[in-house]
Write a protein that holds these residues in place. Structure first.
Motif, PDB file in Angstrom:
ATOM      1  N   ILE A  13       0.837  -1.208   0.000  1.00  0.00           N
ATOM      2  CA  ILE A  13       0.000   0.000   0.000  1.00  0.00           C
ATOM      3  C   ILE A  13       0.868   1.252   0.000  1.00  0.00           C
ATOM      4  CG2 ILE A  13      -1.636   1.344   1.374  1.00  0.00           C
ATOM      5  CD1 ILE A  13      -2.914  -1.339   2.197  1.00  0.00           C
ATOM      6  N   ILE A  14       1.901   1.254   0.812  1.00  0.00           N
ATOM      7  CA  ILE A  14       2.803   2.412   0.870  1.00  0.00           C
ATOM      8  C   ILE A  14       3.505   2.592  -0.465  1.00  0.00           C
ATOM      9  CG2 ILE A  14       4.928   3.282   1.909  1.00  0.00           C
ATOM     10  CD1 ILE A  14       3.948   2.037   4.564  1.00  0.00           C
ATOM     11  N   ARG A  15       3.974   1.505  -1.054  1.00  0.00           N
ATOM     12  CA  ARG A  15       4.649   1.587  -2.350  1.00  0.00           C
ATOM     13  C   ARG A  15       3.698   2.103  -3.430  1.00  0.00           C
ATOM     14  NH1 ARG A  15       9.129  -0.502  -5.253  1.00  0.00           N
ATOM     15  NH2 ARG A  15       8.520  -1.169  -7.344  1.00  0.00           N
ATOM     16  N   THR A  16       2.462   1.668  -3.403  1.00  0.00           N
ATOM     17  CA  THR A  16       1.475   2.125  -4.373  1.00  0.00           C
ATOM     18  C   THR A  16       1.216   3.618  -4.238  1.00  0.00           C
ATOM     19  OG1 THR A  16       0.408  -0.045  -4.333  1.00  0.00           O
ATOM     20  CG2 THR A  16      -0.883   1.795  -5.196  1.00  0.00           C
ATOM     21  N   ILE A  17       1.058   4.085  -3.024  1.00  0.00           N
ATOM     22  CA  ILE A  17       0.804   5.514  -2.796  1.00  0.00           C
ATOM     23  C   ILE A  17       1.994   6.355  -3.249  1.00  0.00           C
ATOM     24  CG2 ILE A  17       0.479   7.259  -1.001  1.00  0.00           C
ATOM     25  CD1 ILE A  17      -1.231   5.160   0.491  1.00  0.00           C
ATOM     26  N   ILE A  18       3.205   5.911  -2.948  1.00  0.00           N
ATOM     27  CA  ILE A  18       4.402   6.643  -3.365  1.00  0.00           C
ATOM     28  C   ILE A  18       4.514   6.664  -4.887  1.00  0.00           C
ATOM     29  CG2 ILE A  18       6.925   6.581  -3.365  1.00  0.00           C
ATOM     30  CD1 ILE A  18       6.742   5.619  -0.448  1.00  0.00           C
ATOM     31  N   ALA A  19       4.287   5.523  -5.531  1.00  0.00           N
ATOM     32  CA  ALA A  19       4.387   5.452  -6.995  1.00  0.00           C
ATOM     33  C   ALA A  19       3.338   6.333  -7.662  1.00  0.00           C
ATOM     34  CB  ALA A  19       4.240   4.013  -7.461  1.00  0.00           C
ATOM     35  N   LEU A  20       2.127   6.317  -7.149  1.00  0.00           N
ATOM     36  CA  LEU A  20       1.080   7.175  -7.704  1.00  0.00           C
ATOM     37  C   LEU A  20       1.427   8.651  -7.515  1.00  0.00           C
ATOM     38  CD1 LEU A  20      -2.233   5.389  -6.721  1.00  0.00           C
ATOM     39  CD2 LEU A  20      -1.406   5.856  -9.018  1.00  0.00           C
ATOM     40  N   SER A  83       4.497   3.553 -14.508  1.00  0.00           N
ATOM     41  CA  SER A  83       4.795   3.820 -13.103  1.00  0.00           C
ATOM     42  C   SER A  83       3.610   3.441 -12.206  1.00  0.00           C
ATOM     43  CB  SER A  83       5.158   5.294 -12.895  1.00  0.00           C
ATOM     44  OG  SER A  83       4.017   6.115 -13.024  1.00  0.00           O
ATOM     45  N   ILE A  84       2.411   3.497 -12.741  1.00  0.00           N
ATOM     46  CA  ILE A  84       1.235   3.132 -11.944  1.00  0.00           C
ATOM     47  C   ILE A  84       1.173   1.622 -11.740  1.00  0.00           C
ATOM     48  CG2 ILE A  84      -1.277   2.996 -11.986  1.00  0.00           C
ATOM     49  CD1 ILE A  84      -1.352   5.755 -13.087  1.00  0.00           C
ATOM     50  N   VAL A  85       1.437   0.845 -12.773  1.00  0.00           N
ATOM     51  CA  VAL A  85       1.286  -0.600 -12.658  1.00  0.00           C
ATOM     52  C   VAL A  85       2.593  -1.308 -12.356  1.00  0.00           C
ATOM     53  CG1 VAL A  85      -0.778  -0.697 -14.098  1.00  0.00           C
ATOM     54  CG2 VAL A  85       1.446  -0.887 -15.157  1.00  0.00           C
ATOM     55  N   PHE A  86       3.618  -0.565 -11.971  1.00  0.00           N
ATOM     56  CA  PHE A  86       4.907  -1.110 -11.548  1.00  0.00           C
ATOM     57  C   PHE A  86       5.608  -1.897 -12.641  1.00  0.00           C
ATOM     58  CE2 PHE A  86       2.368  -1.088  -7.554  1.00  0.00           C
ATOM     59  CZ  PHE A  86       3.003  -0.037  -6.964  1.00  0.00           C
ATOM     60  N   ILE A  87       5.414  -1.496 -13.901  1.00  0.00           N
ATOM     61  CA  ILE A  87       6.145  -2.124 -14.997  1.00  0.00           C
ATOM     62  C   ILE A  87       7.312  -1.214 -15.318  1.00  0.00           C
ATOM     63  CG2 ILE A  87       6.058  -2.858 -17.406  1.00  0.00           C
ATOM     64  CD1 ILE A  87       3.070  -3.273 -17.025  1.00  0.00           C
TER      65      ILE A  87
END
Length: 89
Positions: A13-20, A83-87
């Protein structure tokens, strides 16, 4: 085991928020810069004498600018989506 799963979910969750956050901020900055660049190109192009504008229109310069700026916009969007989908990086 439950603590490990909880830790992994929190990390995700933290990684997703930072990436977004970084993705949206970067996309917004690049989009703003691209729009400013387009405005400057339009201003410079429209300030040329009419003879030069006619010659450039025959040569296809407006279409060239459209293609190049469209490609830059497309690449920006694709990098934002990656960057959103971590690709990618």
């Amino acid at each position: 085991m439950s603590a490990l799963i909880s830790l992994i979910i929190k990390f995700a969750i933290i990684r997703t928020i930072i990436a977004l956050g970084f993705g949206i901020l970067t996309y917004g900055g690049v989009t703003y810069a691209l729009n400013r660049g387009i405005a400057e190109i339009k201003t410079g192009y429209n300030s040329l004498p009419s003879d030069i504008l006619n010659f450039m229109a025959i040569a296809g310069v407006p279409e060239y600018f459209g293609i190049v700026l469209g490609a830059v916009s497309y690449v920006t969007f694709i990098r934002f989506m990656k960057s959103i989908v971590f690709i990618g990086s």
